[in-house]
Design a protein around this motif. Structure first.
Motif, mmCIF file in Angstrom:
data_model
loop_
_atom_site.group_PDB
_atom_site.id
_atom_site.type_symbol
_atom_site.label_atom_id
_atom_site.label_comp_id
_atom_site.label_asym_id
_atom_site.label_seq_id
_atom_site.Cartn_x
_atom_site.Cartn_y
_atom_site.Cartn_z
ATOM 1 N N LEU A 240 0.823 -1.213 0.000
ATOM 2 C CA LEU A 240 0.000 0.000 0.000
ATOM 3 C C LEU A 240 0.857 1.264 0.000
ATOM 4 C CD1 LEU A 240 -2.923 -0.918 2.421
ATOM 5 C CD2 LEU A 240 -2.992 -0.709 -0.063
ATOM 6 N N LYS A 241 1.928 1.257 0.791
ATOM 7 C CA LYS A 241 2.824 2.405 0.774
ATOM 8 C C LYS A 241 3.475 2.551 -0.599
ATOM 9 C CE LYS A 241 5.507 3.366 4.353
ATOM 10 N NZ LYS A 241 6.655 3.397 5.309
ATOM 11 N N GLY A 242 3.867 1.425 -1.190
ATOM 12 C CA GLY A 242 4.472 1.467 -2.516
ATOM 13 C C GLY A 242 3.516 1.985 -3.570
ATOM 14 N N LEU A 243 2.240 1.543 -3.515
ATOM 15 C CA LEU A 243 1.241 2.028 -4.471
ATOM 16 C C LEU A 243 1.047 3.526 -4.325
ATOM 17 C CD1 LEU A 243 -0.972 1.582 -6.583
ATOM 18 C CD2 LEU A 243 -2.541 0.996 -4.713
ATOM 19 N N SER A 244 0.967 3.998 -3.080
ATOM 20 C CA SER A 244 0.805 5.425 -2.832
ATOM 21 C C SER A 244 1.976 6.214 -3.419
ATOM 22 C CB SER A 244 0.693 5.682 -1.329
ATOM 23 O OG SER A 244 0.544 7.055 -1.049
ATOM 24 N N MET A 245 3.193 5.720 -3.245
ATOM 25 C CA MET A 245 4.369 6.420 -3.767
ATOM 26 C C MET A 245 4.433 6.364 -5.292
ATOM 27 S SD MET A 245 7.275 5.375 -0.930
ATOM 28 C CE MET A 245 8.530 6.501 -1.578
ATOM 29 N N LEU A 246 4.006 5.246 -5.885
ATOM 30 C CA LEU A 246 3.979 5.144 -7.348
ATOM 31 C C LEU A 246 3.072 6.207 -7.954
ATOM 32 C CD1 LEU A 246 3.778 1.271 -7.883
ATOM 33 C CD2 LEU A 246 5.600 2.765 -8.730
ATOM 34 N N ILE A 247 1.943 6.454 -7.288
ATOM 35 C CA ILE A 247 0.960 7.393 -7.839
ATOM 36 C C ILE A 247 1.344 8.836 -7.538
ATOM 37 C CG2 ILE A 247 -1.438 8.163 -7.660
ATOM 38 C CD1 ILE A 247 -2.218 5.236 -7.353
ATOM 39 N N THR A 248 1.688 9.135 -6.290
ATOM 40 C CA THR A 248 2.012 10.522 -5.973
ATOM 41 C C THR A 248 3.333 10.946 -6.602
ATOM 42 O OG1 THR A 248 2.984 9.794 -3.871
ATOM 43 C CG2 THR A 248 0.715 10.578 -3.819
ATOM 44 N N GLY A 249 4.198 9.989 -6.931
ATOM 45 C CA GLY A 249 5.422 10.294 -7.652
ATOM 46 C C GLY A 249 5.249 10.280 -9.150
ATOM 47 N N GLU A 250 4.003 10.030 -9.613
ATOM 48 C CA GLU A 250 3.656 10.010 -11.038
ATOM 49 C C GLU A 250 4.473 9.000 -11.845
ATOM 50 O OE1 GLU A 250 3.597 13.893 -12.833
ATOM 51 O OE2 GLU A 250 1.468 14.100 -12.443
ATOM 52 N N ILE A 251 4.871 7.893 -11.215
ATOM 53 C CA ILE A 251 5.402 6.773 -11.983
ATOM 54 C C ILE A 251 4.267 6.190 -12.807
ATOM 55 C CG2 ILE A 251 6.613 4.564 -11.868
ATOM 56 C CD1 ILE A 251 8.216 6.966 -10.825
#
Length: 515
Positions: A240-251
């Protein structure tokens, strides 16, 4: 007309007010409990506060009151009497602030036609666009954006006007503006602030997506950091933390289709964690799971092969999370009009096959062909599956496992660390202490040395680093992004920060490498 007399008002004698104010909301109706809020937190947000207007002349006061109403003619009269459209009270509340709160587009147009300053901010840093967005006046938002109002202004809490848009209609006005604006500038021209938000994937947001929409996309905050490999390692530790970072980092964008494609096609992601995302109960995870299953190459007349294709891509999560994935798979397989009578019969047999595979290849428990056939009696919509078909499934699964062999890929988040250690730091009023790793032009914070994934990130690319004997200082646009274990995120902005070092020589050398 400039010499026309202005009607004097006594605010304690509302019955004697001029008819010019009859269309305006009364002071009581407009500001119930507002003055108490103003005194408590100092955020007028377009509120009409007579106590803050005591130094304005009568004409300016009249204009402020007229902007609470619906008559553009009344507003024009006061401007013609000599009131400035850019006047403001002690809270820096302007006529445009008030009209944007009231929500009358014609009054707003009248003020703008007199070249009022659209970007004046009040004592809390709110511009007129902030107020219109917060109040859900989408037509005013669209008009102000079209007239050149600055959508990148942040208030004292670090919020842009988009951050305050709570409804999809208002949000879409920003999306339309950004699309038009981006087409009109060169692709390599960077905006002065991060204004591009995440695109909502549906009208209703889950807890996660509401949070992402609130903080907006922060890719340009990270701009020089090699994020993707770091975030993939975070994902492999905490999905979940990884998904959040993928999206907010615009990966990836916030669209479930794009996220599912990323999971389906990107090497280095843990099949265990992908399975946990597909089985998670957050609304966006359900949509990601549906899109992910749609990428599978289904063999309409071979359930075993189709199921094996999925189970060699991901590891099923446990319990009800697995049931969610299997239900979506069963629905997709049944849609190909194979020999099954219902989706439920597919689901039951799929579940039975997975239990058989676990018994024979994972738990090494003995289960006979007769027991397997008997356990599926009456499960084909009240009837029985053909015995030869079940016998063939048993033999096939016994000869070869249908599942992939997956192990948790718990790799360190950072392959290389420039320097790490505890730092005492102050970003606001209090000193705090956390464990930091300096890597990829950013400071990554951890709550402790035993925490597997970072708690927060301070990108250094937009800051100035000043080094002293036993401390270093950051100035400029300091952004502290925090990621919680449940996938929620927050972002704070600071003007400067002080970090005290126990090993100054090592930290100074490390800072010189990344800046």
């Amino acid at each position: 007309m400039g010499n026309s007399p202005v009607v004097a008002l006594s605010y304690n004698e509302t019955g004697k007010c001029s008819s010019i104010f009859q269309s305006c909301s009364s002071l009581t109706e407009l500001d119930v409990d507002e003055l108490a809020i103003h005194r408590e937190v100092g955020m007028p947000r377009g509120r009409l506060c007579p106590e803050a207007m005591k130094y304005l002349d009568r004409t300016s006061k009249g204009l402020m009151f007229a902007c609470t109403g619906t008559s553009a003619l009344h507003v024009r009269k006061y401007i013609n009497y000599g009131a400035s459209p850019d006047t403001y009270d002690q809270n820096r509340t302007s006529p445009l602030h008030i009209s944007c709160r009231s929500g009358n587009l014609e009054v707003v147009k009248e003020l703008v036609s007199h070249r009022c300053n659209m970007d004046i901010t009040d004592c809390a840093g709110w511009s007129s666009l902030h107020i219109a967005s917060h109040c859900g006046h989408s037509e005013i938002v669209e008009f102000l954006l079209g007239c050149g109002a600055d959508a990148s202004i942040v208030n004292s809490r670090g919020e842009t006007p988009f951050d305050l848009a709570h409804d999809s209609v208002t949000q879409k006005k920003f999306f339309k503006y950004w699309g038009t604006f981006e087409d009109s500038i060169k692709s390599d021209l960077r905006l002065s602030r991060v204004t591009r938000p995440l695109t909502p994937y549906s009208e209703e947001y889950s807890v996660l997506t509401e949070n992402w929409m609130r903080i907006g996309a922060i890719h340009t905050t990270y701009n020089l950091i090699k994020l993707e490999e770091i975030i993939k390692n975070v994902f492999n530790n905490n999905h979940l933390k990884g998904l959040s970072m993928l999206i907010t980092g615009e990966i990836v964008s916030q669209r479930p289709l794009e996220i599912a494609m990323y999971f389906f096609s990107t090497p280095g992601l843990s099949p265990v964690k992908i399975g946990m995302i597909l089985g998670d109960t957050h609304e966006i995870c359900k949509d990601i799971a549906k899109e992910f299953i749609s990428f599978l190459q289904i063999e309409p007349h071979n359930l075993l092969v189709s199921l094996s294709k999925m189970l060699k891509l991901i590891k099923l999560p446990k319990g009800m999370m697995a049931d969610q994935v299997l239900d979506l798979f069963s629905e997709r397989f049944f849609s190909f009009n194979g020999p099954f009578l219902s989706k439920d019969s597919v689901h039951h047999l799929v579940f039975s096959i997975i239990n058989l595979n676990n018994c024979l290849h994972v738990e090494n428990e003995s289960i006979s062909k007769e027991e397997f056939i008997q356990s599926n009696k009456g499960m084909h919509d009240g009837g029985d599956f053909p015995e030869k078909y079940l016998s063939w499934i048993y033999d096939s699964v016994k000869n070869e496992s249908i599942q992939g062999v997956f192990h948790e890929q718990i790799a360190p988040v950072f392959e290389e660390v420039t320097i790490s250690g505890y730092l005492r730091y102050k970003l606001d009023t209090d000193w705090k202490e956390k464990y930091f790793i300096l890597n990829s032009n950013a400071l990554w914070s951890f709550k402790s040395t035993t925490q597997a994934t970072p708690y927060g990130c301070i990108p250094l690319s937009n800051t100035v680093v000043s080094v002293n004997t036993n401390y270093f200082m950051l100035t400029g646009n300091i952004t502290f992004i925090r990621f919680s274990e449940d996938g929620s995120s927050s972002v704070q902005h600071f003007a400067n920060g002080i970090f005290r070092m126990d090993n100054p020589d090592l930290w100074i050398a490390g800072l010189q490498l990344v800046k």
